[in-house]
Scaffold this motif. Structure first.
Motif, PDB file in Angstrom:
ATOM      1  N   ARG A  98     -38.103 -17.332  -8.511  1.00 49.97           N
ATOM      2  CA  ARG A  98     -36.893 -17.797  -7.832  1.00 49.97           C
ATOM      3  C   ARG A  98     -35.683 -16.943  -8.202  1.00 49.97           C
ATOM      4  O   ARG A  98     -34.844 -16.626  -7.354  1.00 49.97           O
ATOM      5  CB  ARG A  98     -36.630 -19.260  -8.178  1.00 49.97           C
ATOM      6  N   ALA A  99     -35.585 -16.569  -9.483  1.00 56.10           N
ATOM      7  CA  ALA A  99     -34.456 -15.744  -9.920  1.00 56.10           C
ATOM      8  C   ALA A  99     -34.520 -14.353  -9.299  1.00 56.10           C
ATOM      9  O   ALA A  99     -33.493 -13.772  -8.941  1.00 56.10           O
ATOM     10  CB  ALA A  99     -34.441 -15.647 -11.448  1.00 56.10           C
ATOM     11  N   GLY A 107     -27.105  -7.650  -1.040  1.00 58.45           N
ATOM     12  CA  GLY A 107     -27.776  -8.767  -1.699  1.00 58.45           C
ATOM     13  C   GLY A 107     -29.283  -8.603  -1.797  1.00 58.45           C
ATOM     14  O   GLY A 107     -30.022  -9.586  -1.700  1.00 58.45           O
ATOM     15  N   PRO A 118     -32.792  -8.413  -3.375  1.00 54.30           N
ATOM     16  CA  PRO A 118     -33.540  -8.660  -4.617  1.00 54.30           C
ATOM     17  C   PRO A 118     -34.258  -7.386  -5.043  1.00 54.30           C
ATOM     18  O   PRO A 118     -34.767  -6.646  -4.205  1.00 54.30           O
ATOM     19  CB  PRO A 118     -34.548  -9.747  -4.217  1.00 54.30           C
ATOM     20  N   ARG A 161     -33.408 -14.653  -5.676  1.00 54.22           N
ATOM     21  CA  ARG A 161     -31.953 -14.830  -5.587  1.00 54.22           C
ATOM     22  C   ARG A 161     -31.209 -13.537  -5.898  1.00 54.22           C
ATOM     23  O   ARG A 161     -30.033 -13.390  -5.590  1.00 54.22           O
ATOM     24  CB  ARG A 161     -31.476 -15.905  -6.571  1.00 54.22           C
ATOM     25  N   ASP A 199     -39.773 -20.123 -12.114  1.00 52.00           N
ATOM     26  CA  ASP A 199     -38.348 -19.836 -12.290  1.00 52.00           C
ATOM     27  C   ASP A 199     -38.074 -18.336 -12.213  1.00 52.00           C
ATOM     28  O   ASP A 199     -37.035 -17.908 -11.692  1.00 52.00           O
ATOM     29  CB  ASP A 199     -37.862 -20.391 -13.629  1.00 52.00           C
ATOM     30  N   GLU A 227     -31.610 -18.301 -16.147  1.00 47.05           N
ATOM     31  CA  GLU A 227     -31.468 -18.237 -14.693  1.00 47.05           C
ATOM     32  C   GLU A 227     -32.083 -19.445 -13.996  1.00 47.05           C
ATOM     33  O   GLU A 227     -32.036 -19.535 -12.773  1.00 47.05           O
ATOM     34  CB  GLU A 227     -32.128 -16.961 -14.153  1.00 47.05           C
ATOM     35  N   GLU A 253     -32.776 -23.099 -12.447  1.00 43.82           N
ATOM     36  CA  GLU A 253     -31.957 -24.122 -11.817  1.00 43.82           C
ATOM     37  C   GLU A 253     -32.077 -25.457 -12.554  1.00 43.82           C
ATOM     38  O   GLU A 253     -31.306 -26.381 -12.298  1.00 43.82           O
ATOM     39  CB  GLU A 253     -32.374 -24.288 -10.353  1.00 43.82           C
ATOM     40  N   GLU A 281     -37.438 -15.522   4.256  1.00 43.73           N
ATOM     41  CA  GLU A 281     -36.295 -15.722   3.364  1.00 43.73           C
ATOM     42  C   GLU A 281     -35.193 -14.694   3.586  1.00 43.73           C
ATOM     43  O   GLU A 281     -34.188 -14.696   2.880  1.00 43.73           O
ATOM     44  CB  GLU A 281     -36.776 -15.684   1.913  1.00 43.73           C
ATOM     45  N   SER A 289     -30.686 -12.503  -8.973  1.00 43.50           N
ATOM     46  CA  SER A 289     -29.944 -12.681 -10.223  1.00 43.50           C
ATOM     47  C   SER A 289     -30.717 -12.195 -11.443  1.00 43.50           C
ATOM     48  O   SER A 289     -30.160 -12.148 -12.545  1.00 43.50           O
ATOM     49  CB  SER A 289     -29.581 -14.164 -10.408  1.00 43.50           C
TER      50      SER A 289
END
Length: 722
Positions: free
Chosen positions: A262-263, A134, A136, A266, A259, A235, A237, A304, A268
């Motif tokens: 944050r993506a 996982g 990033p 995550r 954003d 992506e 939220e 994090e 993503s």
């Protein structure tokens, strides 16, 4: 905020970034370029003594290839960035996985000069390594200055092969701006256009400066910017954002940046950037400033990165570690090395608490060796910087540092407080599947060999050492030839131990192919007390796994009761030594049918000898088969290489049991394969599938060796049958 003199920032002011990419992609050069841009060095790729910041090890310099994890800390905008350079070659995946554990995000480095091939099997395997934990990650294209580099083509290739075929989560943040064409028609990149900020940075002078964009580039930039904004909003939220954007509302830049960050955190969304080192001292390489900006502003902080531990003493529920310098200590040994002057050096990632020089810590491991549940005192705490070590007073939660004098600590061990020790589950290490039999070159080497190999394994858990009592060989197991060669080179240069390589042998066995009979007669008379023992036996095959079954059918006391056990001892001892070769005899039933004894000269020793002679005589009268070990093998292979892998296995005398689908684009082949045919399979399979496939093996049983190969083994062929 940040005490740069002491090197003790707050966790929020630390970024741990691992550089991942294939061999030759430019990771090490990128580390040096980022260090130059941040002012850590004054020449790209060099420190004061002229060596690279990352590849400073003598073996790396000779081989021109990274073979170990290294850490280079730089400061940017008040943030400490620990750049973790990892080897790109598949043999050193253990170092890569250690780097992934130490990091909170990754820069995935791809060489644009390699074209589509640069994002081939090896890169996909590395990408999957990151995805499995996982991690990033952002994609960094290097070597854009080469004539055949094509930024747009490489971006599309990354979208297809790394983004799962999606063009929405792998998008560039910048576009290259090209200068005038040279005589050969090549247009070098001299700057970049920031898509979100809609501004152009020029690097042609060696320092970033803002310049107006050319009218010809505006349409291209606007089109790429629209795609980027749509990708970020997809992506987001905020589910209303896409509707607002499609209705024509202008989305605030700060919202898009938030954003995007944050993506990325995550995992993503994977932004595409590019970077190139600058020529000359004190110059900023193309894209290096933007890359540092992304790392410090858009990558996750250590807080994090969620890691848990357990308390081995009470077997309690997992303890979530807080990235708090004032919390209880929990650190993990990421790699271990040895220094001829300092001794063992441990590179550690601190997940909770603070490490100080001269602290007493508890070392907790997973049963890999002695000293894995003991207290030990730290020597010094230092910051890595190339081959230098810069003294620190402490290393806080979230940071990476060296500690010295931990004589028991090995890679993967946990350091914690002594009052209530903690244990962090280590990262998964691949099984070393390439065996190399070694022997000491001289008596002096023999005295040091075992201890030195133990130290190598402590440094690199992806290695394994086996003393095979069946073949009498000392076997070094590695992931591939490169890792093996580096280990042997370190053995020689660091520990002064030279070894010779032997042909690896598998542990064969013997068995009787049919019923046979034999007589053992041991009669000696040389004056005084003599030796007298005679026994007759019958030998027949027994079911697999039965070993040696001994049956007493003596009638009339021809072998006295007290010597029955002596015959059995002699039979079993001879079976362990083998009857026609050096390999042990198994799976037979030996029946003692009659014999002779002397009232004075018979003895336990005489009947043991007679039992052994009887078994050898039965072997001479009968037919002996050799048995070879068979492994149960599972090969996970890309679908496009399935046919080649099946053909290769058939050449290896494999019995294919079947295939089954695995994850998308992968198939698992299940087969039974003679272990002799697997001696070099780790290397051959990697070559066959461009580094993507891997396999597992487990001992299954012993089967009869084909007659031709059995004859070679009996005739003393040094090479393993097969």
């Amino acid at each position: 905020m940040v005490d740069r003199a002491n090197g003790a920032p707050r966790p929020a002011d630390i970024r741990n970034v691992v550089l991942v990419g294939g061999s030759g992609s430019g990771k090490t050069t990128l580390v040096d370029a980022l260090a130059l841009a941040a002012g850590a060095v004054n020449r790209v790729g060099r420190v004061e003594d002229g060596t690279s910041l990352s590849d400073y090890d003598e073996i790396e310099q000779r081989r021109h290839r990274s073979v170990q994890l290294s850490v280079v800390p730089v400061w940017w905008g008040g943030v400490k960035v620990n750049l973790i350079d990892t080897p790109g070659y598949a043999d050193f995946v253990g170092e890569l996985r250690a780097g992934l554990r130490a990091a909170d995000a990754a820069l995935f480095v791809v060489s644009a000069a390699d074209g589509v091939e640069g994002v081939g099997g090896a890169s996909r395997a590395l990408w999957e390594e990151c995805a499995s934990v996982g991690m990033p990650r952002a994609i960094v294209l290097t070597h854009l200055d080469t004539a055949k580099a094509d930024f747009e083509e490489m971006t599309q290739t990354c979208q297809a092969l790394l983004g799962g075929g999606s063009a929405e989560n792998v998008l560039p943040l910048h576009l290259p701006v090209y200068g005038p064409a040279s005589a050969d028609g090549h247009r070098p990149a001299t700057g970049l256009a920031e898509l979100l900020e809609q501004r152009v940075a020029d690097y042609s002078t060696g320092e970033r400066s803002w310049v107006p964009g050319s009218p010809g580039d505006e349409a291209l930039i606007e089109q790429a910017r629209d795609r980027l904004i749509e990708g970020i909003i997809a992506e987001s939220e905020d589910e209303t954002l896409m509707d607002r954007y499609l209705s024509g509302e202008k989305i605030d830049l700060s919202t898009l940046v938030t954003d995007l960050e944050r993506a990325v955190v995550r995992g993503s969304f994977h932004p595409v950037l590019f970077a190139a080192p600058a020529a000359g001292e004190g110059r900023q390489g193309l894209g290096t400033v933007e890359l540092l900006d992304l790392v410090t502003a858009g990558f996750p902080t250590p807080s994090e990165h969620q890691v848990s531990a357990v308390r081995p003493a009470d077997g309690s529920e997992p303890v979530a570690l807080r990235c708090d310098p004032d919390g209880e200590l929990a650190a993990e040994v990421i790699r271990t090395s040895a220094d001829p002057y300092v001794g063992r050096i441990s590179l550690v990632r601190v997940f909770s608490g603070t490490l100080h020089a001269d602290d007493t810590v508890h070392i907790c491991g997973h049963g890999l060796g002695a000293g894995h549940d003991a207290d030990d005192r730290i020597g010094g705490v230092t910051a890595p910087f190339g081959k230098e070590q810069r003294p620190l007073d402490e290393a806080v939660a979230g940071d990476i540092a060296y500690v010295t004098k931990l004589g028991h600590a090995e890679t993967g061990d946990t350091l914690s407080g002594t009052a209530s020790p903690l244990l962090i589950e280590p990262w998964r290490m691949p099984d070393p599947l390439l065996p190399t039999a070694v022997r000491a070159h001289s008596k002096a080497d023999e005295d040091k060999l075992s201890h030195s190999l133990g130290r190598l394994v402590a440094e690199d858990p992806a290695l394994r050492v086996e003393n095979n009592d069946r073949t009498g060989q000392l076997v070094l197991w590695a992931l591939g030839e490169a890792q093996r060669d580096v280990a042997l080179e370190r053995l020689r240069s660091r520990y002064g131990v030279s070894v010779d390589i032997e042909d690896y042998r598998v542990a064969l066995r013997e068995t009787f192919a049919a019923k046979s009979a034999g007589r053992g007669r041991h009669v000696k008379q040389s004056g005084g007390h003599g030796q007298y023992a005679v026994c007759d036996i019958e030998v027949e095959p027994a079911p697999e796994g039965s070993g040696i079954e001994f049956v007493d059918k003596v009638v009339g006391g021809t072998v006295p009761r007290q010597f029955i056990g002596s015959v059995e001892k002699g039979v079993r001892a001879q079976a362990a030594r083998g009857v026609t070769t050096r390999y042990p005899l198994v799976d037979v039933r030996v029946t003692l049918v009659e014999g002779k004894a002397h009232s004075v000269d018979s003895s336990d020793a005489a009947f043991q000898t007679a039992g052994a002679l009887a078994l050898r005589d039965a072997a001479a009268q009968g037919r002996i088969d050799l048995l070879e070990p068979i492994a149960q093998v599972a090969v996970r292979v890309p679908d496009e290489h399935l046919g080649a892998a099946l053909s290769d296995l058939s050449v290896r005398r494999a019995r294919i049991l079947g295939t089954e689908p695995a994850e998308a684009g992968r198939t698992v082949i299940r087969a039974e394969v003679p272990e002799a045919e697997l001696a070099h399979y780790a290397v051959d399979l990697r070559s066959l599938t461009h580094g993507i496939a891997h396999f597992t093996r487990d001992y299954l049983r012993h089967d009869r060796l084909p007659a031709q190969l059995a004859d070679r083994a009996r005739n003393g062929s040094a090479r393993t049958p097969g």
